[in-house]
Design a protein around this motif. Structure first.
Motif, mmCIF file in Angstrom:
data_model
loop_
_atom_site.group_PDB
_atom_site.id
_atom_site.type_symbol
_atom_site.label_atom_id
_atom_site.label_comp_id
_atom_site.label_asym_id
_atom_site.label_seq_id
_atom_site.Cartn_x
_atom_site.Cartn_y
_atom_site.Cartn_z
ATOM 1 N N THR A 1 -21.487 8.759 -24.970
ATOM 2 C CA THR A 1 -22.670 7.880 -23.855
ATOM 3 C C THR A 1 -24.159 7.476 -24.737
ATOM 4 O OG1 THR A 1 -21.945 9.871 -22.096
ATOM 5 C CG2 THR A 1 -23.994 8.338 -21.878
ATOM 6 N N LEU B 1 -30.568 10.180 -15.148
ATOM 7 C CA LEU B 1 -29.794 9.409 -14.630
ATOM 8 C C LEU B 1 -30.502 9.160 -13.269
ATOM 9 C CD1 LEU B 1 -27.569 7.394 -14.508
ATOM 10 C CD2 LEU B 1 -26.364 9.282 -14.370
ATOM 11 N N TYR C 1 -31.442 7.769 -21.273
ATOM 12 C CA TYR C 1 -31.033 7.051 -20.339
ATOM 13 C C TYR C 1 -32.088 6.293 -20.853
ATOM 14 C CZ TYR C 1 -25.689 7.912 -18.358
ATOM 15 O OH TYR C 1 -24.773 7.794 -17.962
ATOM 16 N N SER D 1 -26.956 8.504 -9.501
ATOM 17 C CA SER D 1 -27.897 8.137 -9.176
ATOM 18 C C SER D 1 -28.505 7.319 -8.328
ATOM 19 C CB SER D 1 -27.295 7.012 -10.789
ATOM 20 O OG SER D 1 -28.733 5.762 -11.171
ATOM 21 N N ASP E 1 -19.835 7.936 -17.843
ATOM 22 C CA ASP E 1 -20.090 9.023 -18.343
ATOM 23 C C ASP E 1 -20.006 10.181 -17.075
ATOM 24 O OD1 ASP E 1 -22.010 11.331 -19.075
ATOM 25 O OD2 ASP E 1 -23.754 10.657 -18.603
ATOM 26 N N VAL E 2 -20.133 9.234 -15.526
ATOM 27 C CA VAL E 2 -20.172 10.660 -14.263
ATOM 28 C C VAL E 2 -18.656 11.072 -14.030
ATOM 29 C CG1 VAL E 2 -22.100 10.261 -13.447
ATOM 30 C CG2 VAL E 2 -20.390 8.326 -12.878
ATOM 31 N N HIS F 1 -29.063 13.797 -19.568
ATOM 32 C CA HIS F 1 -29.137 12.783 -18.832
ATOM 33 C C HIS F 1 -28.400 12.720 -17.582
ATOM 34 C CE1 HIS F 1 -27.153 11.386 -22.659
ATOM 35 N NE2 HIS F 1 -27.801 11.243 -23.162
ATOM 36 N N ARG F 2 -28.429 13.515 -16.996
ATOM 37 C CA ARG F 2 -27.563 14.618 -15.233
ATOM 38 C C ARG F 2 -29.718 13.542 -15.013
ATOM 39 N NH1 ARG F 2 -23.743 12.645 -17.270
ATOM 40 N NH2 ARG F 2 -21.620 14.637 -16.105
ATOM 41 N N ALA G 1 -22.257 4.422 -17.841
ATOM 42 C CA ALA G 1 -22.930 5.805 -15.981
ATOM 43 C C ALA G 1 -22.166 5.612 -15.790
ATOM 44 C CB ALA G 1 -24.099 5.198 -15.393
ATOM 45 N N VAL H 1 -21.210 7.041 -9.442
ATOM 46 C CA VAL H 1 -22.564 6.704 -10.228
ATOM 47 C C VAL H 1 -23.447 6.515 -8.263
ATOM 48 C CG1 VAL H 1 -23.609 4.446 -10.882
ATOM 49 C CG2 VAL H 1 -21.990 5.293 -12.095
#
Length: 999
Positions: free
Chosen positions: A167, A425, A214, A97, A157-158, A421-422, A154, A93
């Motif tokens: 997600t 994030l 997100y 992020s 997800d990552v 998403h990335r 998150a 994370v």
């Protein structure tokens, strides 16, 4: 201070682990926060596995600095080193992020939300998130709790614990829990409002579709009702206050930032409409005012908060309307227009970076899937998911999308959503733009598992997937010919000219060189027209190849495209309505008549795509046709112009009828079932007869208006005879008629007769003016005294003639008499005169029967053309039209005075009535009906194929094949068709010999 040699070694190790600023990283590692673990290789390896090791290290140091005590810092470090799940989650994370790193620095204990690593923790739903938000008692604490839950999503997800679809689903569930918590806070602040109303929150868009980003606006619609005993007006105002407060709790910015904006603009009337409506108000709006895009939006509607019963009632009320939206006028153009409007609103500088809305972006996949859902979900409930990937899978399972296409779309959509998403994030900002900075691209690429050259690999993958989406979107959305399979191989564009010619020959093209020229003319260039035709031609070539004359089909398509190619609606029609393209292909390759009509009125191609199954091809009745023609005549400046206008309507309506006949006779890939042959014959006969009647009515009006103004000196009527009166006209039939008039009060009989004769002469002249349209010939030879008698008589003259001189054949001819134009009262009195003659009260005497038989035998011997095979002559041959009709008419004249069902001008109706009256057995009636229908179909087919009337099968092999295709025989089965015709008519002749000739 670190020794230079050691520093150099660490520097190298940091580079190897993916750090881009090893010097800064080395300083952070040498700092007091990480002193206990600076030499632990586990930490460097874990940092190197993140999307941005520099960012992850910086975030970790900030988190350690934020710990309240040295013991808390030590606990974090010990747990980090000892527990790989936490290490992967936390550092993952922090490396992806910066915004969540900021949150952890502000709320230093929230890292412990990532410690748990149990199966029940992997896929939390709404209830688990509600528990995570349960302690929030104000907007600020709700934001903190929301970010804590977001942190856990998150992390999974990552680390790859959940995929992009899971997600998105968890984000939607968290949004649902947050809406419920915000509504509860709003209700607690105003309990008096809660007591007055019931409020349901309906999620729309990605939240309703269980596929949220997100950072995204959460689209909602509010439904309100009064509680028992409460005033509705007060209840709606209370509900509006609650809804508005709930929106502010989620949307407003505090010291902890905002959660996300709640957007209610998808509600009826958008921003101009009330925020909250009752259920009945919603339903009334959707029934009367809603636009197509609003039903498309409702596809994702899902009750998520507030009164669950009211939410389900809302869903039950709107769902049926959603799944009938595709039946709305201009459905596909409306959906396209919405898509184009979205693209047009993207700033030019951002178009190539727009991940969501740009060409080949996420919205292209979503729009394509939603269009196919709305089109096919009417009949297939398995397609009614609001989740894009689930709906895509259902479309593939149902055969609405090719499985290979679906797999490619699924892969592309997952990649694009993962990239989206990335991007979001990183700063937890609402954006869909792919960054331009190399460092950002590198971080994004690494987050998606690209490690060799992350930025370059990311660009390549992004362009590859958008290219796939763009190609498939064009195929599935702008050209939804879903079940078509291209007849040319994927490498066709690289075929040599010789190989291309061979392929065309294999497909049945007799002149491949000409076909290649047509293809080059249609598909070359960079114009929009050429691009669309390039996507259509592989499918069209296959449909043309399925016809009797592929070359004619392709040539005709080129002619139509040359005439209409610059007309936007034409390309839109072929691109958007799968049935239209296939129908056009069938019509253009089925013979000469329909294409010739279309070439003279190219705009009539629009009829081919009017709704599912070509509802625009349904023949129009006599009344609306006559109304349109009379209106056109009224606008014309002369009789000639009036008849030209009437011919224009006739041309278009003839095309409508021929096209419907062809499409239904051939069947289509979407609707391969062929209707009942008798029904097809009845439809053509009725449509052409109605059209002829309307054209004569218009011509009569034009003649009277040009010569006498509003009122003719004599009442005038046209009586249809033969096939015209029987509603059985074929495409090439003449219009048999009688003309009758009656002087108006005070008008001299000579003046009236002169006027009537002038009307007849002028009608015939106008209808015989040179024209490329199929001729409309008036034949008055069935009048008293035949060609020797006057063209028009008074009603009294007819009465006198029939009373004194009428022959039996003239009474027989009156069996088909029916008013078609002119004075209705006069026509009705003529029919009163005819009835006793055609349905004699005592039936027919033997002398009359013998005379009818004699006339029939004479007609067969004298009128049959020389050199023609009698057994294949549809009108006069054994078992043909004449045999069946004279047999039925004998029943009518013998028994019509006692059997009311026989008093009809229609052959098939009279035959059915004779069977009902047990004048003929069911088996014999079926034999005669089958022969009559078949012979009529052959005559219609000959006219369609050759463009001119004929009573026998064509001798040309290709024309014979085309007739066979119309009758349902595949290529190479012309002999079977002729054998079947002979067999059918032979059986019918046997019945005729018994029933008509008394053999």
């Amino acid at each position: 201070m670190t020794a230079p040699g050691r520093r150099s070694s660490t520097f190298t190790r940091l580079l190897r682990h993916g750090f881009t600023d090893p010097s800064a990283a080395e300083r952070l590692l040498d700092g007091p926060e990480l002193a206990p673990v600076r030499n632990d290789p586990v930490l460097l390896e874990a940092l190197g596995a993140t999307a941005d090791p520099d960012l992850a290290l910086h975030g970790l140091v900030r988190l350690l600095e934020a710990q309240p005590t040295p013991a808390a810092r030590r606990e974090l470090l010990d747990t980090l080193i000892a527990a790989k799940p936490l290490r992967d989650r936390l550092l993952g994370v922090l490396g992806a992020s910066a915004a969540l790193a900021d949150h952890l620095a502000r709320h230093s204990g929230d890292w412990q939300a990532l410690v748990q690593y149990e199966p029940r923790d992997l896929h939390p739903g709404v209830r688990e998130f509600e528990r995570g938000l349960a302690e929030a008692d104000d907007p600020v604490s709700l934001r903190v709790a929301y970010r804590r839950c977001l942190l856990s999503i998150a992390a999974r997800d990552v680390c790859g614990t959940i995929d992009v679809a899971q997600t998105a689903a968890e984000l939607a569930d968290l949004a649902t829990a947050t809406l419920r918590a915000a509504l509860a806070l709003a209700g607690a602040a105003a309990p008096e409002d809660t007591a007055l109303c019931r409020l349901a929150v309906i999620a729309m868009g990605k939240c309703g579709g269980h596929e949220l980003n997100y950072v995204s606006d959460v689209d909602v619609i509010f439904v309100g009702e009064s509680t028992e005993g409460a005033d509705e007006g007060k209840a709606l105002r209370a509900a509006t206050r609650l809804a508005s407060h709930m929106m502010r709790i989620c949307s407003e910015t505090t010291v902890e930032g905002s959660i996300w904006a709640v957007d209610a603009n998808l509600r009826p009337e958008g921003r101009n409409g009330p925020l909250v409506r009752t259920l009945s108000s919603h339903v009334a709006y959707y029934q009367r005012w809603a636009k197509t895009w609003e039903f498309q939006a409702l596809l994702k509607a899902k009750p998520v908060a507030g009164d669950p019963e009211l939410g389900e009632q809302y869903l039950a009320a709107v769902e049926p309307m959603v799944w009938h939206a595709a039946e709305r006028d201009n459905f596909v153009p409306d959906v396209q227009k919405m898509r184009r409007r979205v693209v047009e609103n993207i700033p030019a500088a951002e178009l190539d970076r727009e991940l969501k809305l740009g060409p080949g972006g996420l919205r292209d996949v979503e729009f394509a899937v939603q269009l196919l859902q709305l089109v096919h979900g009417r009949a297939d409930a398995t397609l009614r998911s609001g989740t894009t990937l689930d709906a895509l899978q259902a479309l593939a399972a149902g055969g609405y999308i090719g499985r290979a296409d679906a797999v490619q779309l699924d892969d592309a959509y997952r990649f694009l959503r993962s990239l989206e998403h990335r991007i979001q994030l990183y700063r937890l900002r609402r954006t869909h733009l792919v960054p331009e900075d190399e460092a950002d691209l590198r971080r994004l690429g690494r987050s998606l598992g690209l490690r060799t050259d992350p930025a370059a690999e990311l660009r390549r993958e992004w362009r590859r997937h958008t290219g796939v989406v763009r190609r498939l979107h064009e195929k599935l959305f702008y050209r939804p010919l879903l079940d078509a399979v291209a007849q040319l191989a994927p490498g066709e564009a690289r075929l040599s000219p010789e190989a291309a010619r061979e392929r065309l020959v294999a497909l049945g093209y007799a002149d491949p060189a000409a076909a290649l020229r047509h293809l080059e003319a249609l598909a070359s260039g960079v114009s929009r027209k050429a691009a669309i035709q390039r996507t259509l031609l592989p499918v069209l070539l296959g449909w043309f190849a399925d016809s009797a004359d592929p070359d004619a089909g392709l040539l005709n398509f080129r002619k139509v495209s040359d005439a209409l190619g610059k007309t936007p609606w034409y390309l839109r029609l072929l691109r958007d309505e799968g049935a239209a393209a296939e129908n056009l292909a069938r019509v253009l390759s089925a013979g000469r008549l329909a294409p010739d009509l279309l070439m003279r009125a190219p705009e009539a191609v629009a009829l081919l795509g009017d709704g599912d199954g070509g509802s625009g091809l349904e023949p129009r009745g006599r009344a609306p046709l006559e109304q349109e023609i009379l209106a056109a005549v009224g606008r014309a400046g002369s009789a000639e112009h009036a008849v030209t206008a009437a011919r224009g309507v006739r041309r278009r309506e003839l095309f409508r009828t021929t096209a419907a006949d062809i499409v239904d006779s051939y069947g289509t890939e979407a609707n391969p079932a062929v209707p009942d042959q008798g029904a097809l014959v009845d439809r053509v006969g009725g449509a052409v007869s109605d059209l002829t009647a309307a054209t004569l009515a218009g011509t009569l009006r034009a003649v009277v208006r040009a010569g006498w103004g509003d009122t003719l000196p004599t009442r005038f009527a046209v009586i249809g005879m033969g096939r015209f009166g029987g509603h059985e006209l074929g495409y090439g039939s003449d219009a048999d008629v009688l003309f009758v008039h009656e002087p108006r009060d005070g008008v001299d009989e000579r003046e009236a007769a002169d006027a009537a004769n002038k009307v007849v002469a002028e009608m015939r002249r106008l209808l015989q003016l040179p024209s490329a349209d199929p001729p409309l010939l008036i034949d008055a030879d069935l009048r008293p005294e035949g060609k020797s008698g006057p063209l028009v008589r008074t009603l009294k003259s007819y009465e006198a003639y029939y009373r004194r001189w009428s022959l039996v054949w003239e009474s027989q001819a009156l069996l088909r008499a029916e008013p078609v134009a002119g004075d209705e009262d006069l026509a009705a009195r003529f029919m009163e005169l005819a009835d006793p003659l055609r349905y004699p009260a005592e039936g027919l005497g033997e002398d009359a029967v013998r005379e009818i038989r004699r006339l029939k035998a004479r007609m067969e011997s004298e009128r049959l053309p020389r050199g023609v095979d009698p057994k294949l002559h549809t009108k006069l041959g054994p078992g043909g039209l004449s045999d069946v009709e004279w047999t039925v008419q004998l029943f009518q004249m013998r028994h019509g005075w006692v059997e009311p069902g026989l008093r009809t001008t229609r052959t098939r109706e009279a035959l059915a009535a004779a069977r009902a009256a047990e004048l003929i057995s069911g088996e014999d009636a079926a034999i005669l009906d089958e022969a009559w229908v078949l012979a009529t179909r052959v005559r219609n087919a000959v006219m369609l194929v050759r463009g001119r009337a004929g009573d026998t099968f064509p001798s040309d092999s290709r024309e014979l094949t085309a007739v066979g295709r119309y009758l349902g025989y595949g290529g190479g089965h012309g002999g079977d068709m002729l054998d079947d015709y002979r067999r059918t008519t032979r059986r019918a002749r046997a019945v005729v010999e018994e029933l008509f000739y008394g053999a």
